[in-house]
Design a protein around this motif. Structure first.
Motif, PDB file in Angstrom:
ATOM      1  N   THR A  18     -11.933   0.601  -6.537  1.00  0.00           N
ATOM      2  CA  THR A  18     -13.200  -0.089  -6.283  1.00  0.00           C
ATOM      3  C   THR A  18     -13.819   0.375  -4.964  1.00  0.00           C
ATOM      4  N   LEU A  19     -12.994   0.534  -3.941  1.00  0.00           N
ATOM      5  CA  LEU A  19     -13.486   1.000  -2.650  1.00  0.00           C
ATOM      6  C   LEU A  19     -14.124   2.379  -2.768  1.00  0.00           C
ATOM      7  N   LEU A  20     -13.513   3.276  -3.536  1.00  0.00           N
ATOM      8  CA  LEU A  20     -14.068   4.616  -3.698  1.00  0.00           C
ATOM      9  C   LEU A  20     -15.387   4.579  -4.477  1.00  0.00           C
TER      10      LEU A  20
ATOM     11  N   TRP B 121       0.813  -1.212   0.000  1.00  0.00           N
ATOM     12  CA  TRP B 121       0.000   0.000   0.000  1.00  0.00           C
ATOM     13  C   TRP B 121       0.851   1.268   0.000  1.00  0.00           C
TER      14      TRP B 121
ATOM     15  N   MET C 283      -8.096  -2.120  -6.177  1.00  0.00           N
ATOM     16  CA  MET C 283      -8.828  -2.283  -4.918  1.00  0.00           C
ATOM     17  C   MET C 283      -9.185  -0.925  -4.328  1.00  0.00           C
ATOM     18  N   ALA C 284      -8.249   0.029  -4.392  1.00  0.00           N
ATOM     19  CA  ALA C 284      -8.523   1.375  -3.874  1.00  0.00           C
ATOM     20  C   ALA C 284      -9.607   2.065  -4.688  1.00  0.00           C
TER      21      ALA C 284
ATOM     22  N   VAL D 191     -17.517   2.079  -4.397  1.00  0.00           N
ATOM     23  CA  VAL D 191     -18.501   1.537  -3.462  1.00  0.00           C
ATOM     24  C   VAL D 191     -18.931   2.596  -2.446  1.00  0.00           C
ATOM     25  N   ILE D 192     -17.962   3.319  -1.895  1.00  0.00           N
ATOM     26  CA  ILE D 192     -18.278   4.374  -0.921  1.00  0.00           C
ATOM     27  C   ILE D 192     -19.191   5.424  -1.546  1.00  0.00           C
TER      28      ILE D 192
END
Length: 251
Positions: A216-218, A5, A213-214, A220-221
């Motif tokens: 995708t997380l944003l 990371w 992954m980062a 989703v948020i």
């Protein structure tokens, strides 16, 4: 497999570690770039949603005008045109073709061209929802407005549309989430949004797993935030005891 990371704390130019992970001056880290891309994505989605709501509402109303068959036909043509051309093709048309056909678009920022393309594409879907919302209302709503002496514009503005919008908030929630996700097509014309960032940063760092992954997380948020905001609006605007008519096609 170990995740790295710390790549988000690297300078995007010389790949040197940056203390605190956020750059300053001429130094930009991948974390800076990630959040800037997120901001671009939010901007594209928000502006496109405004365009889609305004245009979709106008077209949706046109399709329900009781005494204007020409307006209904024009509205139907708009919906069928923009609903049946793939979104990516529409983006390319705005980016490559419109500046040739209309020289004024030659100097238009590519972000705005994407906004027009995505906004008009989504307006066709919102127009269908507005039409369904208006036609779901009991016929008495329209007759009450006419009895009060309202013009067509007035009873749509003060009677029909306020109720119709409350009915269609659930599908509008889905469209708001979809328009945020569909904003990823902007990468095709090099708008620096999340998908463009993921592609470029993944190639530069060779750490595609962490990058995607980062991103995708944003996504989703952001989608969950939109869902919660629309749910709050739905609760605040719900009409107690109102049940939409299933046969209100007479508007």
């Amino acid at each position: 497999m170990a995740f790295e990371w710390q790549i988000f704390c690297l300078d995007t130019i010389d790949k040197a570690p940056v203390k605190g992970c956020f750059g300053s001056g001429n130094v930009e880290t991948y974390l800076d770039w990630l959040f800037r891309a997120w901001g671009q994505t939010v901007m594209v989605a928000a502006l496109s949603l405004v365009v889609a709501l305004v245009v979709g509402s106008i077209v949706g109303v046109m399709r329900t005008l009781p005494d204007s068959p020409w307006a209904v036909r024009l509205g139907n043509m708009w919906v069928e045109l923009f609903r049946n051309i793939p979104l990516l093709v529409q983006i390319f048309l705005w980016y490559h073709v419109m500046p040739v056909l209309i020289p004024a678009f030659a100097d238009t920022p590519k972000l705005l061209l994407v906004v027009f393309g995505l906004g008009f594409f989504t307006s066709a879907r919102i127009a269908e929802q507005v039409r369904a919302g208006v036609q779901a209302l009991p016929r008495g709503q329209r007759y009450a407005g006419m009895a009060l002496g309202f013009t067509t514009a007035q009873y749509y503005r003060y009677v029909l549309l306020p109720m119709a919008y409350r009915i269609i908030i659930p599908p509008l929630t889905s469209e708001s989430m979809n328009i945020f996700k569909n904003s990823s097509v902007a990468f095709a014309v090099s708008v620096t949004e999340l998908t463009f960032f993921a592609q470029q940063a993944g190639e530069e760092t060779s750490r595609g797993i962490e990058i995607y992954m980062a991103v995708t997380l944003l996504y989703v948020i952001s989608a969950l935030a939109i869902n919660r905001i629309m749910a709050f609006i739905e609760r605040r605007t719900r009409v107690p005891g109102f049940v939409a008519s299933t046969g209100g096609g007479g508007h």
